[in-house]
Design a protein around this motif. Structure first.
Motif, PDB file in Angstrom:
ATOM      1  N   THR A  65       0.715  -1.090  -0.272  1.00 11.41           N
ATOM      2  CA  THR A  65       0.139   0.181   0.262  1.00 11.41           C
ATOM      3  C   THR A  65       0.839   1.336   0.000  1.00 11.41           C
ATOM      4  O   THR A  65       1.953   1.344   0.502  1.00 11.41           O
ATOM      5  CB  THR A  65      -0.754  -0.036   1.239  1.00 11.41           C
ATOM      6  OG1 THR A  65      -0.067   0.089   2.448  1.00 11.41           O
ATOM      7  CG2 THR A  65      -1.930  -1.139   1.250  1.00 11.41           C
ATOM      8  N   GLU A  72      -3.494   3.911  -2.302  1.00  8.34           N
ATOM      9  CA  GLU A  72      -3.713   3.295  -3.357  1.00  8.34           C
ATOM     10  C   GLU A  72      -2.886   1.539  -2.834  1.00  8.34           C
ATOM     11  O   GLU A  72      -2.116   1.689  -1.996  1.00  8.34           O
ATOM     12  CB  GLU A  72      -2.968   3.747  -4.708  1.00  8.34           C
ATOM     13  CG  GLU A  72      -1.375   3.884  -4.893  1.00  8.34           C
ATOM     14  CD  GLU A  72      -1.004   4.288  -5.936  1.00  8.34           C
ATOM     15  OE1 GLU A  72      -1.778   4.892  -6.802  1.00  8.34           O
ATOM     16  OE2 GLU A  72       0.223   4.268  -6.008  1.00  8.34           O
ATOM     17  N   GLN A  74      -0.655  -1.200  -4.659  1.00  8.04           N
ATOM     18  CA  GLN A  74       0.141  -1.766  -5.779  1.00  8.04           C
ATOM     19  C   GLN A  74       0.496  -3.196  -5.839  1.00  8.04           C
ATOM     20  O   GLN A  74       0.738  -3.773  -4.940  1.00  8.04           O
ATOM     21  CB  GLN A  74       1.433  -0.825  -5.846  1.00  8.04           C
ATOM     22  CG  GLN A  74       1.234   0.840  -5.700  1.00  8.04           C
ATOM     23  CD  GLN A  74       2.634   1.572  -5.535  1.00  8.04           C
ATOM     24  OE1 GLN A  74       3.515   0.758  -5.216  1.00  8.04           O
ATOM     25  NE2 GLN A  74       2.714   2.803  -5.698  1.00  8.04           N
ATOM     26  N   CYS A  95      -1.160  -0.234 -10.258  1.00 11.00           N
ATOM     27  CA  CYS A  95      -1.695   0.681  -9.112  1.00 11.00           C
ATOM     28  C   CYS A  95      -3.414   0.787  -9.126  1.00 11.00           C
ATOM     29  O   CYS A  95      -4.078   0.787 -10.300  1.00 11.00           O
ATOM     30  CB  CYS A  95      -1.066   1.745  -9.063  1.00 11.00           C
ATOM     31  SG  CYS A  95       0.644   1.860  -9.280  1.00 11.00           S
ATOM     32  N   LEU A  96      -3.770   0.481  -7.986  1.00 12.89           N
ATOM     33  CA  LEU A  96      -5.326   0.780  -7.737  1.00 12.89           C
ATOM     34  C   LEU A  96      -5.500   1.885  -6.759  1.00 12.89           C
ATOM     35  O   LEU A  96      -5.200   1.640  -5.469  1.00 12.89           O
ATOM     36  CB  LEU A  96      -6.101  -0.250  -7.351  1.00 12.89           C
ATOM     37  CG  LEU A  96      -7.751  -0.335  -6.806  1.00 12.89           C
ATOM     38  CD1 LEU A  96      -8.318   0.323  -8.067  1.00 12.89           C
ATOM     39  CD2 LEU A  96      -8.045  -1.409  -6.219  1.00 12.89           C
ATOM     40  N   GLN A  97      -6.278   3.135  -6.969  1.00  9.74           N
ATOM     41  CA  GLN A  97      -6.649   4.011  -5.992  1.00  9.74           C
ATOM     42  C   GLN A  97      -7.978   3.605  -5.443  1.00  9.74           C
ATOM     43  O   GLN A  97      -9.047   3.472  -6.088  1.00  9.74           O
ATOM     44  CB  GLN A  97      -6.485   5.339  -6.807  1.00  9.74           C
ATOM     45  CG  GLN A  97      -5.375   5.874  -7.362  1.00  9.74           C
ATOM     46  CD  GLN A  97      -5.424   7.260  -8.047  1.00  9.74           C
ATOM     47  OE1 GLN A  97      -6.390   8.033  -8.076  1.00  9.74           O
ATOM     48  NE2 GLN A  97      -4.583   7.915  -8.708  1.00  9.74           N
ATOM     49  N   VAL A  98      -7.815   3.297  -4.175  1.00 10.23           N
ATOM     50  CA  VAL A  98      -8.923   2.998  -3.218  1.00 10.23           C
ATOM     51  C   VAL A  98     -10.055   3.623  -3.350  1.00 10.23           C
ATOM     52  O   VAL A  98     -11.182   3.309  -3.781  1.00 10.23           O
ATOM     53  CB  VAL A  98      -8.427   2.412  -1.963  1.00 10.23           C
ATOM     54  CG1 VAL A  98      -9.538   1.832  -1.302  1.00 10.23           C
ATOM     55  CG2 VAL A  98      -7.353   1.672  -2.123  1.00 10.23           C
ATOM     56  N   SER A 100     -10.934   5.969  -5.615  1.00 10.41           N
ATOM     57  CA  SER A 100     -11.744   5.960  -7.020  1.00 10.41           C
ATOM     58  C   SER A 100     -12.408   4.393  -7.223  1.00 10.41           C
ATOM     59  O   SER A 100     -13.246   4.462  -7.666  1.00 10.41           O
ATOM     60  CB  SER A 100     -10.497   5.938  -7.991  1.00 10.41           C
ATOM     61  OG  SER A 100     -10.060   7.314  -8.238  1.00 10.41           O
ATOM     62  N   TRP A 101     -11.895   3.526  -6.748  1.00 10.81           N
ATOM     63  CA  TRP A 101     -12.559   2.131  -6.776  1.00 10.81           C
ATOM     64  C   TRP A 101     -13.992   2.294  -5.949  1.00 10.81           C
ATOM     65  O   TRP A 101     -14.944   1.667  -6.362  1.00 10.81           O
ATOM     66  CB  TRP A 101     -11.719   0.968  -6.438  1.00 10.81           C
ATOM     67  CG  TRP A 101     -12.265  -0.380  -6.454  1.00 10.81           C
ATOM     68  CD1 TRP A 101     -12.464  -1.103  -7.684  1.00 10.81           C
ATOM     69  CD2 TRP A 101     -13.115  -1.318  -5.581  1.00 10.81           C
ATOM     70  NE1 TRP A 101     -12.978  -2.284  -7.354  1.00 10.81           N
ATOM     71  CE2 TRP A 101     -13.530  -2.343  -6.119  1.00 10.81           C
ATOM     72  CE3 TRP A 101     -13.266  -0.710  -4.474  1.00 10.81           C
ATOM     73  CZ2 TRP A 101     -14.114  -3.332  -5.407  1.00 10.81           C
ATOM     74  CZ3 TRP A 101     -13.981  -1.927  -3.642  1.00 10.81           C
ATOM     75  CH2 TRP A 101     -14.412  -3.042  -3.977  1.00 10.81           C
TER      76      TRP A 101
END
Length: 450
Positions: A65, A72, A74, A95-98, A100-101
């Motif tokens: 993280t 985010e 990773q 990468c995932l922006q939490v 935004s998800w």
């Protein structure tokens, strides 16, 4: 037993993974023949991966993280093999922006947990799945009067992947939808079952509970097999334990019987609950990378993450053969060294033989002859040195004097090795009854194959 063969005809042609093309002069080769050839060799390769090696993370794919500049998750580049034996490559950092998800899937999340306001925490899983992509579109010849799109077709199939978040089956609050279902938005509501990985871990844990002992009650061969069968079904009448005691003479045969039972009777039906036939691949194409606990805040119109913790302890791992070789050789070397000299039992006892404090190796002391102050020391792994070639024990001990004036020094002496244990005696040069508070003893083993 042989399988009857069918006469070949156009109506019977199937893409069967157990068939390969029989190339002969005069055979007309079409698309189906080339696809059949690919199907056969891919199936062989995937079956080898799945049955001989297993599945899980092979290299990389660390899940971490980052809190700045935004929160985010990773996933680093790497490789994995899924339960169907297909290789999955992640070529670059993902990468995932939490937040935004959460915003994208807000309606689906609210429906899944049956509440509009965010729960205190949300349990998620980072899941990696295999996917194929048709690429490299090229023109193809065909009939006249076709549209431009129908005269083009992809010429390659590329291995690709899906990296996504799934709601965990064990999430709190419970999901309103049954495990395995998905919301209308495509939100994943279940993590990979990884049934075979769980079964392998359960088998290893069970075998670790087998303990060689010089005294029973010992497991029978039928009980060993039933313990293995119980890994896939509720126990009917499990033997008492653990630890499960086996004799030194039976240990190797029982371990082989346990592995044989798992391979022949348990493994073929591990994935039966998922609709897979005996020894067939499960339907899932995904592997678990990590489990996340997301702390939430916000309201009915916005869910926000305040922190994310990562737990990848349940991630299946696929160890390379060279590493397993070194581990086995290292354990063998350690075992060889250990057989030279290793403490196997130790404890402190009162003057009556009662245990005082912890005990190494479940050592016990029984006062057998009060006038001579003799004690019988026993522990589960004890074997009579007269019955085991190259085995001996070193016994060291200290007698604790009683808090009385003029107490004479006492010694701890070895009397004999017996079938039930090691007999020791407490001696003193003084006449009359012995006075002592207790004694401490340590027993080390030399030889005998620990």
């Amino acid at each position: 037993m042989s399988t009857p063969c069918q006469t070949a005809s156009l109506a019977l042609q199937r893409l069967d993974p157990l068939k390969r093309v029989n190339y002969t002069f005069g055979l007309v080769l079409g698309v189906e023949e080339f696809v059949q050839s690919d199907t056969y060799f891919l199936a062989k390769h995937h079956t080898e991966n799945r049955l001989l090696h297993g599945y899980g993370t092979v290299c990389g794919l660390s899940v971490v993280t980052q809190t700045a500049p935004v929160l985010e998750v990773q996933v680093t580049p790497g490789w994995a093999v899924n339960p169907r034996g297909q290789e999955i490559k992640v070529p670059q950092l993902m990468c995932l922006q939490v937040d935004s998800w959460l915003a994208t899937n807000l309606a689906a999340l609210q429906s899944a947990v049956a509440q509009s306001v965010p729960p205190a925490t949300l349990n998620l899983c980072v899941v990696l799945c295999y996917r194929e992509c048709k690429t490299d579109v090229v023109p193809i010849p065909g009939e006249p009067c076709r549209t431009q799109s129908s005269s083009m077709a992809p010429s390659r199939i590329a291995d690709s992947f899906d990296l996504m978040l799934c709601l965990d089956q064990t999430t709190s609050p419970p999901l309103s939808s049954p495990p395995g279902s998905s919301a209308a938005s495509g939100l994943c509501l279940t993590a990979p079952a990884q049934l075979e990985d769980d079964s392998v871990r359960a088998l290893a844990a069970l075998l670790a509970e087998f303990q060689i002992s010089s005294s029973g009650p010992y497991l029978t061969l039928d009980q060993v097999e039933q313990l293995i069968l119980n890994l896939n079904q509720p126990p009917s009448s499990p033997p008492a334990g653990p630890p499960y005691l086996v004799s030194a003479a039976d240990a190797a045969d029982y371990r082989r019987a346990a592995i044989r039972t798992w391979i022949t009777q348990v493994r073929p039906f591990i994935c039966a609950a998922q609709g897979a036939g005996p020894c067939c691949p499960p339907p899932e194409k995904c592997v678990l990378l990590a489990e996340l606990v997301v702390d939430l805040t916000g309201g009915a119109t916005e869910w926000l993450a305040t922190s994310v913790s990562v737990d990848d302890s349940r991630r299946p791992l696929l160890i390379p053969g060279t590493l397993m070789q070194e581990l086995i050789l290292g354990e063998a070397a350690a075992l060889s060294t250990a057989t030279e000299y290793m403490p196997v039992a130790a404890a402190q006892f009162s003057s009556s033989g009662a245990l005082v404090g912890p005990s190494l190796g479940n050592l016990t002391a029984s006062l057998s002859s009060p006038p001579d102050n003799e004690f019988l020391l026993s522990f589960p792994s004890y074997q009579d040195p007269q019955d085991v070639a190259g085995l001996t024990y070193i016994v060291k001990g200290t007698v604790q004097s009683a808090p009385a004036p003029n107490t004479d020094a006492m010694t701890l002496e070895l009397v004999d090795f017996e079938t039930a244990g090691i007999r020791i005696a407490l001696r003193s040069q003084a006449a009359g009854p012995l006075q002592f508070a207790g004694f401490m003893v340590e027993i080390a083993q030399i030889g005998g194959g620990l």
